[in-house]
Design an enzyme around this catalytic site. Structure first.
Site, mmCIF file in Angstrom:
data_model
loop_
_atom_site.group_PDB
_atom_site.id
_atom_site.type_symbol
_atom_site.label_atom_id
_atom_site.label_comp_id
_atom_site.label_asym_id
_atom_site.label_seq_id
_atom_site.Cartn_x
_atom_site.Cartn_y
_atom_site.Cartn_z
ATOM 1 N N THR A 228 0.834 33.251 -38.791
ATOM 2 C CA THR A 228 0.924 31.818 -39.114
ATOM 3 C C THR A 228 1.456 31.636 -40.520
ATOM 4 O O THR A 228 1.345 32.526 -41.364
ATOM 5 C CB THR A 228 -0.462 31.142 -39.144
ATOM 6 O OG1 THR A 228 -1.273 31.824 -40.107
ATOM 7 C CG2 THR A 228 -1.107 31.121 -37.796
ATOM 8 N N ASP A 229 1.973 30.450 -40.788
ATOM 9 C CA ASP A 229 2.106 30.052 -42.179
ATOM 10 C C ASP A 229 0.671 29.900 -42.701
ATOM 11 O O ASP A 229 -0.282 29.796 -41.916
ATOM 12 C CB ASP A 229 2.906 28.751 -42.311
ATOM 13 C CG ASP A 229 3.380 28.552 -43.747
ATOM 14 O OD1 ASP A 229 2.890 29.265 -44.659
ATOM 15 O OD2 ASP A 229 4.245 27.684 -43.976
ATOM 16 N N TRP A 230 0.546 29.878 -44.013
ATOM 17 C CA TRP A 230 -0.794 29.948 -44.616
ATOM 18 C C TRP A 230 -1.619 28.688 -44.325
ATOM 19 O O TRP A 230 -1.358 27.622 -44.858
ATOM 20 C CB TRP A 230 -0.653 30.200 -46.125
ATOM 21 C CG TRP A 230 -0.672 31.662 -46.479
ATOM 22 C CD1 TRP A 230 -1.448 32.243 -47.453
ATOM 23 C CD2 TRP A 230 0.073 32.744 -45.878
ATOM 24 N NE1 TRP A 230 -1.235 33.612 -47.476
ATOM 25 C CE2 TRP A 230 -0.320 33.938 -46.524
ATOM 26 C CE3 TRP A 230 0.989 32.829 -44.846
ATOM 27 C CZ2 TRP A 230 0.197 35.186 -46.182
ATOM 28 C CZ3 TRP A 230 1.516 34.076 -44.508
ATOM 29 C CH2 TRP A 230 1.116 35.223 -45.172
#
Ligand code: BGC
Length: 751
Positions: A228-230
């Protein structure tokens, strides 16, 4: 590592833990089974490794690393080898710091010039963006370090980025937004893909099975890991089932339990978790196998590379009377605080702690230029400071030439928020105009990460777009303005005349969390071309200190099937007195179209170096995808039969050579006639039948016998042609019965 065996030995709880990172920058280790943890760090245009206190907002310092030009600058080089060289250098720095994956490249399309992260992104054009991404990945991964191509996908703004729902039609998604990733994923095989925060047509990317599993992993054959993106995770179990392999940063218990319960309750199969864990373990295996102990890199070498690259990215936008380069012996006034405090990178997760920093003043000194400096304005203020203004004007009045270093301050563009306008600070605009009144020889050098408007353009003789050029941008600007380096960058995005002209103007950034991409495939030059609009500077544009001539266009076929390949050749000659580089661009267009399409699309480019008088023949190979559009009914790429223009030029609005090829598709979209099929549609598709023609002629005869005044022959013809078969039965019951319809339908379907 025997990954299958390891998975079989893991408990369900351990698998659930493996679906998340360990902390901000590490994967989850499992000591019991000897599974190590590996480190990932931001990118993309430099290594941002946070040693101790980790945060991804750039608040805590990271270890010093080479800061290369940002993505928007790199793409302006249009140089595949060069970006690969940068990638290689990034890989070396990662090895030296024990970082296994660098988070980038970022290849989201620049849908609007207002997107706050445009400085990180490559282009408005998917072909250019994906080529840049591909070579970045090839470079980094050649060093045994992984990449994470991001942010997948349709994440083209910062406003509400963790929540927005991007509403985009399937054809646009395929041809523009996914195309920016597709070639890079298929041909460079990044170790990881980072899914974006946003929703796409109602589903968050982190749990979007259609995108992560069906498209990325199955259709494109992606073998790496999806993270995932953060903070983009929604729900660990559901996301894993949809094709997400790892949540970042690591969260401890919240989502572990959720995934665990989902399996225990039978809502999610344990195999879904196994698949995700397998991909993470494979990533760990690649990292471990490729890790180089005690690796080092050449700091000064990379600093010089950063300078070379920044020079290659700069775009000469205007150069009246050959004002640039400054000549030996010219006295020069350098004005603008950017000359001593360069803005060479953007804010947010890509912010690098640079090893060096060279200002323009340092660069000019090093090259022995004769110059004096006045600050003129403060970068962090929009206000005119009279003392600074007067001092700058006085200095400018007495010199042969003036170089004004202007641009956007940090606060004007950054990750986290979008811009609201395309202007530079008012004090800088006023200063440029004032200086131009006291000295006619003004060159403006710009430090900005995205497109701006230039209300001062007519007041100055030269403009050099220097972008956010990395830690050695000062040296590189000195190289270009003094002529040591001949500028060869070309715009990777259109500069519009006004914000109101831009394609997404009416639908940006979002309304109640939704952003509708209503401009469809008409992004960037595709829009301006179709609307025949004037722009400030077109896509692909850039000047040089020399001139190039194009000739000798050769196509190896005049007609081809879409399964064939077409070789296109052209010769370019340097007809000036200075060595230089040209970016030769190939666009494909189609005049007669059934399917709505752009006037032309970039399908090839090459950057070549030529000495004065030298010429080179370059060649491009075009294939089916160079001519195809995405058909949403059949969910595949098809080529419309017809004549295609092969356009070779120095920009999207400077086509120098034109050829034509006829392309015959091997496969056509499926079509099934039914009682609602329109007469004209059947005729256009070559499905008209003798029975239909007879009915048609009889219908026209009927109409002719009526009141001749009301209906012209053209109108009658058009009226019947636009009728569905079923409607003909209503209007001409004597001519078209249900049996006749059934016969026509059956004949049209070839039965
Ligand atoms: C950014 C990513 C970045 C990540 C880690 C996110 O906010 O969108 O591009 O890689 O943080 O810093």
């Amino acid at each position: 590592m025997d990954i299958k065996k390891l998975i079989s030995e893991m408990t369900l709880q351990e698998k659930c833990e493996m679906l998340s990172g360990y902390d901000f920058w590490h994967t989850q280790p499992l000591e019991r089974l000897g599974i190590p943890s590996i480190m990932v760090s931001d990118g993309p245009h430099g290594l941002r490794k946070q040693a101790e206190a980790a945060d991804h907002l750039g608040l805590n310092e990271s270890v010093p690393a080479t800061c290369f030009p940002s993505g928007s600058a790199l793409a302006s080089s249009w140089d595949k080898e060069l970006i690969q060289e940068v990638g290689t250098a990034l890989g070396e720095e990662c090895q030296a710091e024990n970082v296994s994956v660098i988070l980038g490249p970022a290849c989201n399309i620049k849908r609007s010039p207002l997107c706050g992260r445009n400085f990180e992104y490559f282009s408005e054009d998917p072909y250019l963006a994906t080529q840049m991404a591909k070579h970045h990945i090839l470079g980094v991964q050649s060093q045994g370090v992984g990449t994470s191509i991001k942010h997948f996908c349709a994440n083209n703004q910062e406003a509400m980025r963790m929540r927005t729902d991007t509403i985009v039609d399937e054809r646009t998604l395929r041809e523009i937004y996914l195309a920016a990733f597709e070639t890079a994923v298929k041909e460079a095989k990044p170790w990881t893909v980072m899914c974006s925060y946003n929703q796409l047509n109602g589903t968050f990317l982190a749990c979007n099975k259609e995108l992560l599993t069906d498209l990325l992993k199955e259709e494109w054959g992606f073998e790496g890991q999806v993270m995932t993106d953060w903070g983009a995770i929604k729900n660990r179990g559901d996301c894993a089932a949809a094709g997400l392999d790892m949540e970042m940063p690591g969260t401890k218990t919240v989502f572990n339990n959720e995934a665990y319960d989902a399996v225990i309750s039978g809502r999610i199969k344990e195999e879904a978790l196994d698949k995700a864990v397998e991909r993470t373990l494979r990533l760990v295996e690649w990292a471990v196998e490729n890790n180089k102990e005690n690796a080092e890199f050449d700091k000064e070498g990379h600093n010089q590379l950063a300078r070379k690259v920044a020079g290659e990215c700069m775009i000469l936008l205007k150069n009246d009377g050959c004002m640039l380069p400054v000549k030996k012996g010219d006295s020069i006034a350098v004005i603008g605080e950017f000359a001593e405090k360069p803005r060479y990178q953007g804010g947010g997760s890509s912010h690098i702690n640079p090893i060096h920093c060279t200002t323009l003043l340092d660069g000019l000194k090093e090259l022995g230029a004769d110059f004096q400096y006045a600050k003129g304005f403060s970068i962090d203020s929009d206000e005119i400071e009279t003392v600074l203004f007067d001092e700058a004007k006085q200095l400018a009045a007495g010199q042969d030439k003036v170089i004004i270093m202007a641009g956007l301050p940090d606060s004007y563009e950054s990750e986290g928020y979008d811009r609201t306008h395309l202007n530079m600070p008012p004090n800088q605009i006023a200063l440029i105009k004032e200086i131009a009144k006291v000295n006619p020889n003004v060159a403006v050098v710009l430090s900005n990460g995205s497109a701006i408007v230039m209300p001062w353009l007519d007041d100055v003789k030269a403009v050099l777009e220097a972008h956010l050029g990395g830690q050695n941008s000062g040296g590189a600007v000195a190289d270009v303005v003094t002529g040591k380096v001949n500028p060869s960058g070309r715009l990777a995005e259109t500069f519009a005349k006004r914000l109101e002209d831009t394609p997404a103007y009416l639908n940006f950034p979002c309304h109640q969390y939704k952003v509708e991409y209503r401009e469809g495939i008409f992004v960037g030059y595709r829009y301006y071309d179709k609307k025949k609009m004037d722009v400030l500077f077109p896509f692909g544009y850039g000047l040089s200190y020399t001139d190039f001539e194009y000739s000798g266009l050769k196509l190896d076929k005049s007609s081809m099937h879409d399964s064939d390949k077409l070789t296109v050749k052209a010769t370019v000659k340097n007809v000036g007195a200075t060595a230089g580089k040209e970016v030769v661009q190939l666009y494909v267009g189609k005049e007669q179209e059934e399917v709505l399409r752009a006037e032309k699309e970039l399908k090839g480019f090459e950057k070549i170096a030529l000495n004065p008088g030298e010429s080179k023949e370059i060649s491009f190979i075009l294939d089916k995808r160079s001519f195809a559009y995405y058909n949403v009914d059949d969910k595949d790429w098809f080529v419309e039969e017809g004549d295609y223009q092969i356009l070779i030029g120095a920009s999207s609005r400077d086509i120098r050579l034109e050829g034509q090829v006829h392309v015959i598709p091997d496969t056509k979209p499926s079509f099934t006639a039914d009682r609602f099929s329109v007469v004209k549609e059947l005729q256009d598709l070559g499905r008209s039948t003798e029975t239909l023609t007879k009915v048609l002629n009889a219908a026209l005869d009927n109409m002719n016998q009526g009141d001749g005044g009301a209906l012209s022959p053209q109108m009658m013809q058009a009226m019947v042609q636009e009728m569905p078969l079923a409607s003909m039965a209503t209007i001409f019951p004597d001519l078209m019965s249900e049996e006749t319809i059934a016969k026509i339908v059956s004949e049209a379907n070839g039965r």
